[in-house]
Enzyme design. Sequence first.
Site, mmCIF file in Angstrom:
data_model
loop_
_atom_site.group_PDB
_atom_site.id
_atom_site.type_symbol
_atom_site.label_atom_id
_atom_site.label_comp_id
_atom_site.label_asym_id
_atom_site.label_seq_id
_atom_site.Cartn_x
_atom_site.Cartn_y
_atom_site.Cartn_z
ATOM 1 C CE LYS A 221 10.774 57.842 41.161
ATOM 2 N NZ LYS A 221 11.111 58.387 39.944
HETATM 3 C C1 LIG Z 1 10.387 59.314 38.724
HETATM 4 C C2 LIG Z 1 11.333 59.984 37.962
HETATM 5 C C3 LIG Z 1 11.075 61.358 37.827
HETATM 6 C C4 LIG Z 1 9.896 62.283 38.349
HETATM 7 O O1 LIG Z 1 9.732 62.056 39.724
HETATM 8 P P1 LIG Z 1 7.987 62.219 40.197
HETATM 9 O O2 LIG Z 1 8.215 62.417 41.598
HETATM 10 O O3 LIG Z 1 7.534 60.976 39.856
HETATM 11 O O4 LIG Z 1 7.214 63.348 39.641
HETATM 12 C C5 LIG Z 1 12.077 62.321 36.850
HETATM 13 N N1 LIG Z 1 13.087 61.828 36.405
HETATM 14 C C6 LIG Z 1 13.125 60.172 36.461
HETATM 15 C C7 LIG Z 1 14.357 59.515 36.052
HETATM 16 C C8 LIG Z 1 12.268 59.560 37.395
HETATM 17 O O5 LIG Z 1 12.538 58.009 37.505
#
Ligand SMILES: *Cc1c(COP(=O)(O)O)cnc(C)c1O
Length: 435
Positions: A221
């Site tokens: 992210k």
């Molecule tokens: C990465 C992601 C999540 C979950 O995040 P984590 O930190 O990996 O648990 C939820 N929703 C979307 C759309 C994502 O891309």
Amino acid sequence: MNRRNFVGAMAAVAAAAQPLAAQGGKPVRETPLRADFWGPQYYDDQERQQLTDVLETGRPFRWYGRGGQPPMKVATFEKEFAARMNTKYALAVTSGTAALETAMAALQIGPGDEVIIPAWTWHSSATSVVRAGGLPIFAEIDESFNIDPSDIEHRITSKTKVIMAVHLQGCPADMDRIMAIGRKHGVKVLEDCAQSVGGSYKGRPLGSLGDISIYSHQLNKTITAGEGGAVVTNDPVMFERAARFHDLGGLRGLHSGLVGQPRLDVFVGANYRMSEFTGGVMLAQVRKLDRIVDAVRGNAKRVYEGIRDLPGIRFRHLPDPEGELGTAVFLRFDNKQNRDKFIALMKAENVPVAPPGGSVVLPVLPYIVKKVTVHPDWPTWTTGRGKSIKYGPATCPKTLGILDRFAGPAIDPKYTRRDTDDIIAAIRKVYPAIA
Ligand SMILES: *Cc1c(COP(=O)(O)O)cnc(C)c1O
């Protein structure tokens, strides 16, 4: 044809005249261009200092520790994150998935409740609903790769409690239309901003438009501590329920003070508290968020501008081009065959491109199709509606078709001018051989 288009057309002719690398010509680059994870490229003494503080003071837990006052790294991160996202409250948690489960609790999702989510998104969007006992209802995506606003309304029933607007791969969902549908039917809107942290919609930060919103700070992210997440809202009751859920039902002094006076009793919760190590790194990272977003957006904009005049070129639909992060620049083709040819030709030029990524088509996954949960009596699929609902490829043909027709280069915030020029040159060289 105006002058700009004419010059562009001539450049395209010149580029097309070069032999393609796939046919033995010289590739645009000697070695493959690679995009890297964003956040860690910005790690410096600020993250190091935050971690050193926690080590040297021996205070890794957010609520108390050695010495007097409670440590403040997670608390400060929450404060600055809420300010950046223009929301009243922010709660730090251990992951985006934990944030979604916490948001489900805040929204009081439980057995019998239905949540509308896009067919193309990350696993957690559906697993959070199922783990709350609710039923995920999938809607098709449109050419923004986000939930198609015109495919939501006919899926709303008396049991629908939430629409999940997921801002996928850097691109804001069409919030005006989604919020209007939610308001019209008395259904709450949750924004999942995990893949678009720092993006905006019509000038407002993503996460500040819905009733409650979540973010992820996992490695892929915008900003990251490896793992991490956040929940934001303007609603004091939902914030209190979220804070209690993430801390075994309790409400500590800091959060109690934020909501003024507690309104809820203790209930069964979980432990999704963020550590001070994570909080310190996230504090350093959130202070760099605008820098990262500006850089990646600027690079994406250069690529868009460098190829926009190519005859016949079509892009991913962007509900708000100004608010998009620019995670990738996606081109649309008439069919999968042409799209795959584009991928192969670009690879030969050492400027790789990829189809939409970072998500999965949930309704076709075996564990969803077969409705597999940890316990056979899990309430999601034991109700009449849960039993009768069918998943599988026949339920999301439009989504599957769209994902087959797009590909594009990933964009890195630290790409040099030379890197973005190479992307432009390779697309200009290859595209006329396909379209
Ligand atoms: C990465 C992601 C999540 C979950 O995040 P984590 O930190 O990996 O648990 C939820 N929703 C979307 C759309 C994502 O891309």
